[in-house]
Motif scaffolding. Sequence first.
Motif, PDB file in Angstrom:
ATOM      1  N   UNK A  85       0.872  -1.176   0.000  1.00  0.00           N
ATOM      2  CA  UNK A  85       0.000   0.000   0.000  1.00  0.00           C
ATOM      3  C   UNK A  85       0.909   1.227   0.000  1.00  0.00           C
ATOM      4  N   UNK A  86       0.897   1.968  -1.102  1.00  0.00           N
ATOM      5  CA  UNK A  86       1.720   3.173  -1.188  1.00  0.00           C
ATOM      6  C   UNK A  86       1.078   4.268  -0.340  1.00  0.00           C
ATOM      7  N   UNK A 102       3.760  -0.959 -10.856  1.00  0.00           N
ATOM      8  CA  UNK A 102       4.739  -1.746 -10.105  1.00  0.00           C
ATOM      9  C   UNK A 102       4.082  -2.829  -9.254  1.00  0.00           C
ATOM     10  N   UNK A 103       2.753  -2.820  -9.222  1.00  0.00           N
ATOM     11  CA  UNK A 103       2.043  -3.870  -8.498  1.00  0.00           C
ATOM     12  C   UNK A 103       1.450  -3.462  -7.167  1.00  0.00           C
ATOM     13  N   UNK A 104       1.421  -2.158  -6.875  1.00  0.00           N
ATOM     14  CA  UNK A 104       0.836  -1.706  -5.612  1.00  0.00           C
ATOM     15  C   UNK A 104      -0.646  -2.065  -5.544  1.00  0.00           C
ATOM     16  N   UNK A 105      -1.067  -2.556  -4.392  1.00  0.00           N
ATOM     17  CA  UNK A 105      -2.474  -2.904  -4.203  1.00  0.00           C
ATOM     18  C   UNK A 105      -3.310  -1.679  -3.873  1.00  0.00           C
ATOM     19  N   UNK A 106      -2.630  -0.597  -3.450  1.00  0.00           N
ATOM     20  CA  UNK A 106      -3.364   0.612  -3.091  1.00  0.00           C
ATOM     21  C   UNK A 106      -2.467   1.827  -3.124  1.00  0.00           C
ATOM     22  N   UNK A 107      -3.094   2.989  -3.103  1.00  0.00           N
ATOM     23  CA  UNK A 107      -2.355   4.254  -3.155  1.00  0.00           C
ATOM     24  C   UNK A 107      -3.131   5.242  -2.313  1.00  0.00           C
ATOM     25  N   UNK A 108      -2.503   5.668  -1.229  1.00  0.00           N
ATOM     26  CA  UNK A 108      -3.178   6.545  -0.273  1.00  0.00           C
ATOM     27  C   UNK A 108      -2.281   7.743   0.011  1.00  0.00           C
ATOM     28  N   UNK A 109      -2.903   8.889   0.256  1.00  0.00           N
ATOM     29  CA  UNK A 109      -2.142  10.088   0.585  1.00  0.00           C
ATOM     30  C   UNK A 109      -1.971  10.196   2.100  1.00  0.00           C
ATOM     31  N   UNK A 110      -0.869  10.802   2.517  1.00  0.00           N
ATOM     32  CA  UNK A 110      -0.526  10.844   3.938  1.00  0.00           C
ATOM     33  C   UNK A 110      -1.474  11.698   4.768  1.00  0.00           C
ATOM     34  N   UNK A 111      -2.280  12.527   4.113  1.00  0.00           N
ATOM     35  CA  UNK A 111      -3.236  13.327   4.881  1.00  0.00           C
ATOM     36  C   UNK A 111      -4.566  12.606   5.070  1.00  0.00           C
TER      37      UNK A 111
END
Length: 212
Positions: A85-86, A102-111
Amino acid sequence: MTSAPIRLLLADDHPVVRAGLRAVLDTEPGFVVAAEAATAEHAVELAAAGGIDVVLMDLQFGPGRMHGSEATAAITGRPGAPHVLVLTTYDTDADILAAVESGAAGYLLKDAPPEELAAAVRTAAAGQSALAPAVAHRLMDRMRTPAGNLTKRELEVLQLVGEGLSNQQVSKALFLSQATVKSHLVHIYAKLGVDSRTSAVAAATARRLIRR
């Protein structure tokens, strides 16, 4: 019968960020922060050692360090690998596409709020896609208007141009010929409706295609 806890690896080069994540995640039932990594290289090693279900991966680890997307590809390319999870501050097309490809299952912002982070971790652990709403929206926009979109390679070229690299330096960084770099720039100019490197970088930055 209780289910096994979700074992987490926190990969971020800022100790304060890792401490904050641990503080949030330790309060969630069913989560165990099993390891931490200050570099992408160390994250790859820890993930390969086993015992991790989800890696929370930052993208930037400082000059000369492996990028988070590279680490994600190295981790997810192994059989039985943990999900990645990025978790980053960047929401540009260049970063999102690199992570997803690249195969990430998720992408979340730090806020993201703690409850959104916890939900994304559980979703990723289940092998499902966990995208922040803003990220999902950008991907949907690309799908709706594919003709004018810059390709992943064009975004990579333009990101490096935006960082001040010459055509020769870009060609070395991406293992491309200088003629291929020039060809990519011609296509980039046409898609963005500009006629110079400076204008292309400005237009792409304004549209959050690349970061400055």
